[in-house]
Scaffold this motif. Structure first.
Motif, short mmCIF file in Angstrom:
data_model
loop_
_atom_site.label_atom_id
_atom_site.label_comp_id
_atom_site.label_asym_id
_atom_site.label_seq_id
_atom_site.Cartn_x
_atom_site.Cartn_y
_atom_site.Cartn_z
N LYS A 173 0.92 -1.31 0.19
CA LYS A 173 -0.02 0.18 -0.10
C LYS A 173 0.81 1.23 -0.09
O LYS A 173 0.38 2.40 -0.17
CB LYS A 173 -0.96 0.01 1.34
N SER A 174 2.01 1.23 0.25
CA SER A 174 2.96 2.21 0.31
C SER A 174 4.27 1.87 -0.28
O SER A 174 4.82 0.68 0.06
CB SER A 174 3.03 2.73 1.83
N ASP A 175 5.08 2.68 -0.89
CA ASP A 175 6.52 2.48 -1.16
C ASP A 175 7.40 2.83 -0.01
O ASP A 175 8.60 2.91 -0.13
CB ASP A 175 7.05 2.88 -2.41
N LYS A 176 6.87 3.07 1.04
CA LYS A 176 7.60 3.31 2.13
C LYS A 176 8.15 2.04 2.77
O LYS A 176 7.48 1.04 2.80
CB LYS A 176 7.03 4.21 3.29
N PRO B 180 18.33 -1.98 -4.42
CA PRO B 180 18.73 -0.95 -5.39
C PRO B 180 17.58 0.20 -5.17
O PRO B 180 16.61 0.04 -4.56
CB PRO B 180 18.30 -1.56 -6.71
N LYS B 181 18.12 1.38 -5.51
CA LYS B 181 17.21 2.69 -5.70
C LYS B 181 16.74 3.07 -7.05
O LYS B 181 17.57 2.98 -7.94
CB LYS B 181 18.18 4.08 -5.00
N ILE B 182 15.34 3.20 -7.14
CA ILE B 182 14.68 3.26 -8.39
C ILE B 182 14.73 4.69 -8.93
O ILE B 182 14.69 5.59 -8.18
CB ILE B 182 13.36 2.83 -8.51
N GLU B 183 14.79 4.71 -10.19
CA GLU B 183 14.74 5.76 -10.90
C GLU B 183 12.92 6.04 -11.63
O GLU B 183 12.37 5.21 -11.26
CB GLU B 183 15.45 6.00 -12.32
N PRO B 184 12.68 7.64 -11.76
CA PRO B 184 11.30 7.73 -12.09
C PRO B 184 10.68 6.52 -12.91
O PRO B 184 9.33 6.41 -12.61
CB PRO B 184 11.27 9.10 -12.68
N LYS B 185 11.45 6.15 -13.84
CA LYS B 185 10.56 5.14 -14.85
C LYS B 185 10.67 3.77 -14.60
O LYS B 185 10.39 2.94 -15.32
CB LYS B 185 11.13 5.53 -16.30
N GLU B 186 11.41 3.42 -13.28
CA GLU B 186 11.44 2.11 -12.92
C GLU B 186 10.60 1.57 -11.77
O GLU B 186 10.01 2.32 -11.37
CB GLU B 186 13.20 2.05 -12.41
N VAL B 187 10.83 0.32 -11.55
CA VAL B 187 9.99 -0.34 -10.72
C VAL B 187 11.04 -1.09 -9.64
O VAL B 187 12.10 -1.75 -10.51
CB VAL B 187 8.81 -0.99 -10.72
N LEU B 188 10.72 -1.46 -8.38
CA LEU B 188 11.42 -2.18 -7.67
C LEU B 188 10.79 -3.47 -7.48
O LEU B 188 9.56 -3.40 -7.36
CB LEU B 188 11.85 -1.56 -6.07
N HIS C 94 18.46 -14.67 -15.45
CA HIS C 94 17.92 -13.85 -16.26
C HIS C 94 16.40 -14.31 -16.63
O HIS C 94 15.85 -13.79 -17.31
CB HIS C 94 18.66 -13.42 -17.56
N GLU C 95 16.09 -15.52 -16.06
CA GLU C 95 14.75 -16.11 -16.36
C GLU C 95 13.88 -16.02 -15.05
O GLU C 95 14.05 -16.86 -14.00
CB GLU C 95 14.74 -17.77 -16.62
N ALA C 96 13.24 -14.87 -14.78
CA ALA C 96 12.43 -14.54 -13.67
C ALA C 96 11.18 -14.11 -13.56
O ALA C 96 10.77 -13.28 -14.49
CB ALA C 96 13.75 -13.72 -12.73
N SER C 97 10.44 -14.23 -12.40
CA SER C 97 9.19 -13.48 -12.15
C SER C 97 9.34 -12.80 -10.75
O SER C 97 10.13 -13.06 -9.97
CB SER C 97 7.97 -14.39 -12.29
N GLY C 98 8.75 -11.67 -10.76
CA GLY C 98 8.50 -11.11 -9.28
C GLY C 98 7.29 -10.27 -8.91
O GLY C 98 6.30 -10.21 -10.02
N VAL C 99 7.27 -9.52 -7.77
CA VAL C 99 6.32 -8.85 -7.34
C VAL C 99 6.57 -7.26 -7.45
O VAL C 99 7.55 -6.96 -6.81
CB VAL C 99 5.34 -9.47 -6.17
N VAL C 100 5.60 -6.53 -7.70
CA VAL C 100 6.25 -4.83 -7.78
C VAL C 100 6.05 -4.64 -6.26
O VAL C 100 5.05 -4.71 -5.72
CB VAL C 100 5.46 -4.02 -8.85
N CYS C 101 7.06 -4.03 -5.82
CA CYS C 101 6.98 -3.57 -4.34
C CYS C 101 7.14 -2.06 -4.27
O CYS C 101 6.98 -1.59 -3.18
CB CYS C 101 7.84 -4.16 -3.43
N GLU C 102 7.55 -1.30 -5.30
CA GLU C 102 7.70 0.10 -5.20
C GLU C 102 7.95 0.62 -6.67
O GLU C 102 8.35 -0.07 -7.67
CB GLU C 102 9.13 0.41 -4.49
N ILE C 103 7.35 1.87 -6.94
CA ILE C 103 7.07 2.12 -8.16
C ILE C 103 7.72 3.61 -8.47
O ILE C 103 7.54 4.44 -7.49
CB ILE C 103 5.66 2.30 -9.08
N GLY C 104 8.32 3.95 -9.53
CA GLY C 104 8.81 5.33 -9.57
C GLY C 104 7.80 6.18 -9.92
O GLY C 104 6.65 5.97 -10.37
N LYS C 105 8.05 7.47 -9.66
CA LYS C 105 6.77 8.47 -9.91
C LYS C 105 6.43 8.83 -11.42
O LYS C 105 5.23 9.21 -11.33
CB LYS C 105 7.70 10.01 -9.38
N ASP C 106 7.03 8.36 -12.27
CA ASP C 106 6.51 8.41 -13.65
C ASP C 106 5.79 7.15 -14.27
O ASP C 106 5.41 7.00 -15.22
CB ASP C 106 7.64 8.84 -14.74
#
Length: 398
Positions: A25-28, A55-63, A97-109
């Motif tokens: 619910k939050s990227d904090k 890693p720290k993400i950029e505006p167009k990236e996701v963690l 390099h063969e992976a799946s994951g869950v988005v846990c943080e999104i960039g502002k853009d």
């Protein structure tokens, strides 16, 4: 050496709270995340488990909180040889390099993804500005940083950042393991496009490993009339037969006389194939694949082959107007690969023969290297198996 853990043993472990869930619910709250345990190659045959910074993400990236990662033959090759071609391990590099994951943080853009989305991860970062990128062939970008290919870190780590548009949402009914297998299907889609497989094509695949099997599934989905797989590994051919393929086991004498072996293949197949794929990647198998291709047909070398290719008797093949092409990685092929996985009549999970925890990753690599009978895809789990999977699969219906 420790034995591979079965999926049943993994399931018996007590439930471990999904650390990334606290960020849904939050990227904090980065302090709530687990340590970023990673599989790091330092040099030839020097593989270690280490903790990396998150890693720290950029505006167009996701963690991404990585769920599971399949071990590819190239990962094993880098580990054993310390490099492949011009790509040499000079500094520590994370593999996978063969992976799946869950988005846990999104960039502002980022607009197309949200925290909690389950995704298949397309590896690689391309420049987006060079001539080939602008032409839409970003797999050939000369500035490509392909993850797990030195010096670019790969995905065998608990947390990984990636461009949002290289993360492809999974249908609700697909498992995370199937999401990771989409990388192999992706290679199959790219190869089928290069060879222009179409309805009623007669397809021969030399090599029945994961890429060969994935290519066969793609060709069947497109509507190939016949798909035959040949190999000397009878173990893998048995699995290939379970995926709807015709099979032919070759022996040690096959390949010494290309014309004789090609005729043996044609007789067994009941036709001469017009689309042929070398999914093994050796000089001998590529020669056999070319010679087995019918007049005016297409022969495609998939992925990366080993050794220097010399002494090719091409004149006969040239006079038959065999089109010889190759496929390098993939480009805009993930969406169709995921669609094939979502509607496949086969249980793709049968391709995975071993499941292991990240803590046992070194054992997982040893298993992938030995390739004992019954081994196909080895899957490494960053979280307990099934943590992010749908509660119940419903036979491909969304």
């Amino acid at each position: 050496m420790l034995l591979a853990k079965s999926s049943e043993l993994l399931q018996e472990k007590p439930d471990i709270p999904n650390k990334q869930g606290k960020n849904n619910k939050s990227d904090k709250g980065k302090g709530d995340k687990q340590e970023n345990l990673a599989v790091v190659l330092h040099a030839k045959q020097d593989l270690k488990l280490e903790t990396k910074p998150i890693p720290k993400i950029e505006p167009k990236e996701v963690l991404l909180a990585i769920d599971c990662v399949g071990i590819c033959g190239t990962d094993v090759h880098f580990w054993q040889a310390g490099g492949m071609g011009v790509d040499v391990v000079k500094d520590p590099v994370v593999l996978g390099h063969e992976a799946s994951g869950v988005v846990c943080e999104i960039g502002k853009d980022v607009k197309e993804l949200k925290v909690g989305d389950r995704v298949a991860i397309e590896p690689g970062k391309f420049c987006r500005n060079c001539q080939v990128c602008r032409q839409g062939r970003y797999n050939l970008c000369p500035f490509m940083k392909f993850h797990s290919c030195p010096p670019a870190d790969g995905l065998l780590q608990r947390y990984f950042k990636q461009d949002a548009d290289m993360c492809h949402k999974l249908p609700d009914h697909l498992t995370m393991e199937e999401g990771a297998l989409c990388e192999s299907l992706n290679v199959g889609v790219a190869g089928a496009r290069r060879a222009k497989v179409k309805l009623n094509s007669n397809v021969l695949i030399v090599g029945s490993g994961p890429i060969g099997l994935a290519t066969s599934i793609v060709c069947q989905t497109i509507g190939a009339s016949k798909v035959m797989m040949v190999d000397k590994n009878k173990d893998r051919l048995e699995m290939a037969e379970g995926f709807g393929n015709m099979i032919l086991a070759l022996d040690e004498s096959d390949g010494k006389d290309l014309n004789k072996t090609a005729k043996k293949i044609h007789d067994s197949m009941g036709c001469i194939p017009d689309k042929v794929f070398d999914c093994h990647g050796s000089q001998d198998t590529f020669k056999l694949a070319i010679r087995s291709t019918g007049w005016g047909g297409t022969c495609c070398l998939m992925g990366t082959a080993s050794g220097n290719f010399t002494d090719f008797p091409l004149m006969d093949d040239v006079m038959r107007e065999v089109q010889i092409t190759s496929n390098f990685r993939y480009c805009n092929d993930y969406p169709p690969a995921i669609a094939i996985a979502a509607k496949s009549k086969y249980d793709l999970l049968k391709m995975i023969t071993h499941h292991m925890d990240i803590e046992d990753a070194l054992c997982a690599f040893d298993t992938a290297l030995k390739q004992e009978p019954g081994t196909m895809k080895v899957m490494v789990h960053m979280v307990p198996q099934g943590t992010n999977n749908p509660k119940k699969k419903n036979n491909g219906q969304c």
